[in-house]
Design a protein around this motif. Structure first.
Motif, PDB file in Angstrom:
ATOM      1  N   ARG A 198     -22.746  -1.751  -7.959  1.00  0.00           N
ATOM      2  CA  ARG A 198     -22.790  -1.991  -9.404  1.00  0.00           C
ATOM      3  C   ARG A 198     -22.111  -0.858 -10.168  1.00  0.00           C
ATOM      4  NH1 ARG A 198     -28.347  -0.835 -12.074  1.00  0.00           N
ATOM      5  NH2 ARG A 198     -27.394   1.242 -11.893  1.00  0.00           N
ATOM      6  N   ASP A 199     -22.444   0.378  -9.805  1.00  0.00           N
ATOM      7  CA  ASP A 199     -21.859   1.524 -10.508  1.00  0.00           C
ATOM      8  C   ASP A 199     -20.368   1.646 -10.209  1.00  0.00           C
ATOM      9  OD1 ASP A 199     -24.366   2.006 -11.502  1.00  0.00           O
ATOM     10  OD2 ASP A 199     -24.828   3.646 -10.123  1.00  0.00           O
ATOM     11  N   PHE A 200     -19.978   1.381  -8.972  1.00  0.00           N
ATOM     12  CA  PHE A 200     -18.562   1.439  -8.604  1.00  0.00           C
ATOM     13  C   PHE A 200     -17.745   0.447  -9.414  1.00  0.00           C
ATOM     14  CE2 PHE A 200     -15.132  -0.378  -5.969  1.00  0.00           C
ATOM     15  CZ  PHE A 200     -14.339   0.743  -5.792  1.00  0.00           C
ATOM     16  N   LEU A 201     -18.285  -0.740  -9.622  1.00  0.00           N
ATOM     17  CA  LEU A 201     -17.580  -1.778 -10.373  1.00  0.00           C
ATOM     18  C   LEU A 201     -17.628  -1.545 -11.873  1.00  0.00           C
ATOM     19  CD1 LEU A 201     -18.732  -4.960  -8.403  1.00  0.00           C
ATOM     20  CD2 LEU A 201     -16.504  -3.810  -8.261  1.00  0.00           C
ATOM     21  N   GLY A 202     -18.434  -0.592 -12.319  1.00  0.00           N
ATOM     22  CA  GLY A 202     -18.530  -0.315 -13.745  1.00  0.00           C
ATOM     23  C   GLY A 202     -19.349  -1.341 -14.500  1.00  0.00           C
ATOM     24  N   LEU A 203     -20.286  -1.987 -13.814  1.00  0.00           N
ATOM     25  CA  LEU A 203     -21.125  -3.000 -14.450  1.00  0.00           C
ATOM     26  C   LEU A 203     -22.313  -2.345 -15.154  1.00  0.00           C
ATOM     27  CD1 LEU A 203     -21.137  -5.623 -11.546  1.00  0.00           C
ATOM     28  CD2 LEU A 203     -19.681  -5.594 -13.590  1.00  0.00           C
ATOM     29  N   ALA A 204     -22.860  -3.037 -16.125  1.00  0.00           N
ATOM     30  CA  ALA A 204     -23.963  -2.494 -16.915  1.00  0.00           C
ATOM     31  C   ALA A 204     -25.201  -2.274 -16.048  1.00  0.00           C
ATOM     32  CB  ALA A 204     -24.294  -3.446 -18.058  1.00  0.00           C
ATOM     33  N   ALA A 205     -26.033  -1.337 -16.475  1.00  0.00           N
ATOM     34  CA  ALA A 205     -27.235  -0.989 -15.714  1.00  0.00           C
ATOM     35  C   ALA A 205     -28.207  -2.155 -15.610  1.00  0.00           C
ATOM     36  CB  ALA A 205     -27.922   0.212 -16.345  1.00  0.00           C
ATOM     37  N   ASP A 206     -28.163  -3.078 -16.572  1.00  0.00           N
ATOM     38  CA  ASP A 206     -29.078  -4.218 -16.536  1.00  0.00           C
ATOM     39  C   ASP A 206     -28.483  -5.430 -15.837  1.00  0.00           C
ATOM     40  OD1 ASP A 206     -27.193  -4.886 -18.406  1.00  0.00           O
ATOM     41  OD2 ASP A 206     -28.614  -5.449 -19.985  1.00  0.00           O
ATOM     42  N   THR A 207     -27.357  -5.252 -15.151  1.00  0.00           N
ATOM     43  CA  THR A 207     -26.765  -6.359 -14.398  1.00  0.00           C
ATOM     44  C   THR A 207     -27.736  -6.840 -13.331  1.00  0.00           C
ATOM     45  OG1 THR A 207     -24.532  -5.495 -14.732  1.00  0.00           O
ATOM     46  CG2 THR A 207     -24.828  -7.070 -12.948  1.00  0.00           C
ATOM     47  N   VAL A 208     -27.952  -8.140 -13.295  1.00  0.00           N
ATOM     48  CA  VAL A 208     -28.883  -8.719 -12.324  1.00  0.00           C
ATOM     49  C   VAL A 208     -28.280  -8.641 -10.918  1.00  0.00           C
ATOM     50  CG1 VAL A 208     -30.099 -10.826 -11.641  1.00  0.00           C
ATOM     51  CG2 VAL A 208     -29.845 -10.243 -14.065  1.00  0.00           C
ATOM     52  N   ALA A 209     -29.091  -8.231  -9.951  1.00  0.00           N
ATOM     53  CA  ALA A 209     -28.623  -8.143  -8.570  1.00  0.00           C
ATOM     54  C   ALA A 209     -28.217  -9.514  -8.056  1.00  0.00           C
ATOM     55  CB  ALA A 209     -29.725  -7.555  -7.689  1.00  0.00           C
ATOM     56  N   PRO A 210     -27.252  -9.570  -7.146  1.00  0.00           N
ATOM     57  CA  PRO A 210     -26.807 -10.863  -6.617  1.00  0.00           C
ATOM     58  C   PRO A 210     -27.903 -11.540  -5.810  1.00  0.00           C
ATOM     59  CG  PRO A 210     -25.856  -9.059  -5.359  1.00  0.00           C
ATOM     60  CD  PRO A 210     -26.533  -8.438  -6.533  1.00  0.00           C
ATOM     61  N   ASP A 211     -27.782 -12.850  -5.675  1.00  0.00           N
ATOM     62  CA  ASP A 211     -28.738 -13.594  -4.861  1.00  0.00           C
ATOM     63  C   ASP A 211     -28.562 -13.280  -3.379  1.00  0.00           C
ATOM     64  OD1 ASP A 211     -30.120 -15.623  -6.803  1.00  0.00           O
ATOM     65  OD2 ASP A 211     -28.010 -15.617  -7.354  1.00  0.00           O
ATOM     66  N   GLU A 212     -27.334 -12.975  -2.993  1.00  0.00           N
ATOM     67  CA  GLU A 212     -27.080 -12.575  -1.613  1.00  0.00           C
ATOM     68  C   GLU A 212     -26.173 -11.350  -1.619  1.00  0.00           C
ATOM     69  OE1 GLU A 212     -25.907 -15.537   1.174  1.00  0.00           O
ATOM     70  OE2 GLU A 212     -27.122 -17.105   0.229  1.00  0.00           O
ATOM     71  N   LEU A 213     -26.525 -10.386  -0.779  1.00  0.00           N
ATOM     72  CA  LEU A 213     -25.725  -9.169  -0.639  1.00  0.00           C
ATOM     73  C   LEU A 213     -25.725  -8.790   0.825  1.00  0.00           C
ATOM     74  CD1 LEU A 213     -24.223  -6.719  -1.908  1.00  0.00           C
ATOM     75  CD2 LEU A 213     -26.455  -5.599  -2.084  1.00  0.00           C
ATOM     76  N   SER A 214     -24.531  -8.699   1.405  1.00  0.00           N
ATOM     77  CA  SER A 214     -24.445  -8.340   2.814  1.00  0.00           C
ATOM     78  C   SER A 214     -23.150  -7.609   3.074  1.00  0.00           C
ATOM     79  CB  SER A 214     -24.543  -9.580   3.706  1.00  0.00           C
ATOM     80  OG  SER A 214     -23.459 -10.453   3.465  1.00  0.00           O
ATOM     81  N   CYS A 215     -23.132  -6.870   4.173  1.00  0.00           N
ATOM     82  CA  CYS A 215     -21.912  -6.218   4.613  1.00  0.00           C
ATOM     83  C   CYS A 215     -21.324  -7.106   5.686  1.00  0.00           C
ATOM     84  CB  CYS A 215     -22.194  -4.821   5.156  1.00  0.00           C
ATOM     85  SG  CYS A 215     -20.724  -3.767   5.187  1.00  0.00           S
ATOM     86  N   ALA A 216     -20.122  -7.618   5.437  1.00  0.00           N
ATOM     87  CA  ALA A 216     -19.533  -8.625   6.314  1.00  0.00           C
ATOM     88  C   ALA A 216     -18.218  -8.136   6.886  1.00  0.00           C
ATOM     89  CB  ALA A 216     -19.304  -9.923   5.545  1.00  0.00           C
TER      90      ALA A 216
END
Length: 231
Positions: A198-216
Motif C-alpha cells: 500500500r505504501d509503495f503504491l502511494g495509496l491512502a492509509a485508509d485503503t481497504v485491504a484486498p480480498d486476496e493477497l498472495s506472492c505468486a
C-alpha cells in the motif's frame, strides 16, 4: 471493429460508444485476455506505465473515480503504475451498448523485488514452485506478452527487464485476474506485506485491504510478484 451506435445516449461516464470515440478501446485491445471477450465484457491484463499514462489523459474525471467495490480508485491505481514501471494492473472493460460502459481495475501485480529484500520470500517448493519452465501455459504467457503491441512489443509497453511475464494474464482467470502461469506459493497473506505494498503504491492509509493477497510466480522466469485482488 467499433460498435456503431445509431443514436448515442447518456451513460455512466459518457455517451454510448465513448470508449471507442476516445480511442481507449483500441489502446487496450492488445491487452485484452484471449478468450475472455463476450458481447459486452472483456478482461484487460498487464496495464503498465505507458498505457496507464495515456489512460489518465483520455479517461473522464468521473471515470477515474471508478472502483471495484472496496478497491482503490482507478485514477490512483493508474498513477501508481505510472510511478512504478514494474507494476501491472488487471481489470475489465464493459463495452457499448451497455449504459455502464467503463474500464475497471480490480487487481494489481507488484514485483517482490521492487519492495526490497524482506519482501522476496524466495522460491516456492512443491507443485506450486516458482520455476514454471515446464509449464506450457506459463511459456505461452511470456510469449504472448512479448508479442503485445507494436506498437505490439513488450518493450513498446515499457516492460522492464525481468518483468515481461507480468504483462499478460490468463483468460481462464477471468473472474479474478490471476496472471497466466501464476501459481500461489503457499505462503499465507500477511498484513505487514499489504501495508508495504500500500505504501509503495502511494495509496491512502485508509485503503481497504484486498480480498486476496498472495506472492505468486509470475511466469517461467521464476520472478515473484505480489498479487492483490479486490472482489
Amino acid at each position: 471493429m467499433p460498435t456503431v451506435i445509431a443514436t448515442p445516449v447518456p451513460g455512466l461516464y459518457g455517451h454510448s460508444g465513448w470508449l471507442d470515440d476516445t480511442g481507449i478501446r483500441a489502446l487496450l485491445r492488445p491487452l485484452t485476455a484471449s478468450g475472455s471477450e463476450c458481447s459486452d465484457y472483456a478482461r484487460v491484463q498487464g496495464i503498465g506505465a505507458p498505457v496507464a499514462e495515456r489512460l489518465l489523459a483520455l479517461l473522464p474525471a468521473e471515470q477515474l473515480e471508478d472502483r471495484q467495490n472496496n478497491a482503490p480508485a482507478l485514477g490512483d491505481l493508474l498513477s501508481a503504475a505510472v510511478t512504478h514501471p514494474g507494476v501491472r494492473l488487471c481489470g475489465y472493460m464493459i463495452a457499448p451498448p451497455r449504459w455502464d460502459e467503463r474500464l475497471t481495475i480490480d487487481a494489481v501485480l507488484v514485483p517482490a523485488s521492487d519492495l526490497g529484500p524482506s519482501s522476496d520470500l524466495g522460491p516456492a517448493s512443491g507443485p506450486s514452485g516458482a520455476d514454471g519452465r515446464s509449464d506450457p501455459a506459463a511459456r505461452d504467457a511470456v510469449g504472448s506478452a512479448e508479442g503485445v503491441g507494436a506498437p505490439g512489443t513488450a518493450s513498446a509497453l515499457g516492460v522492464a527487464s525481468g518483468s515481461t511475464a507480468l504483462t499478460t494474464a490468463s483468460a481462464g482467470a477471468a473472474q479474478s485476474g490471476v496472471p497466466d502461469g501464476a501459481r500461489p506459493t503457499g505462503i499465507p497473506p500477511r498484513e505487514e506485506h499489504w501495508l508495504r505494498i500500500r505504501d509503495f503504491l502511494g495509496l491512502a492509509a485508509d485503503t481497504v485491504a484486498p480480498d486476496e493477497l498472495s506472492c505468486a510466480c509470475a511466469g517461467p522466469g521464476g520472478d515473484l510478484a505480489w498479487w492483490a485482488w479486490w472482489d
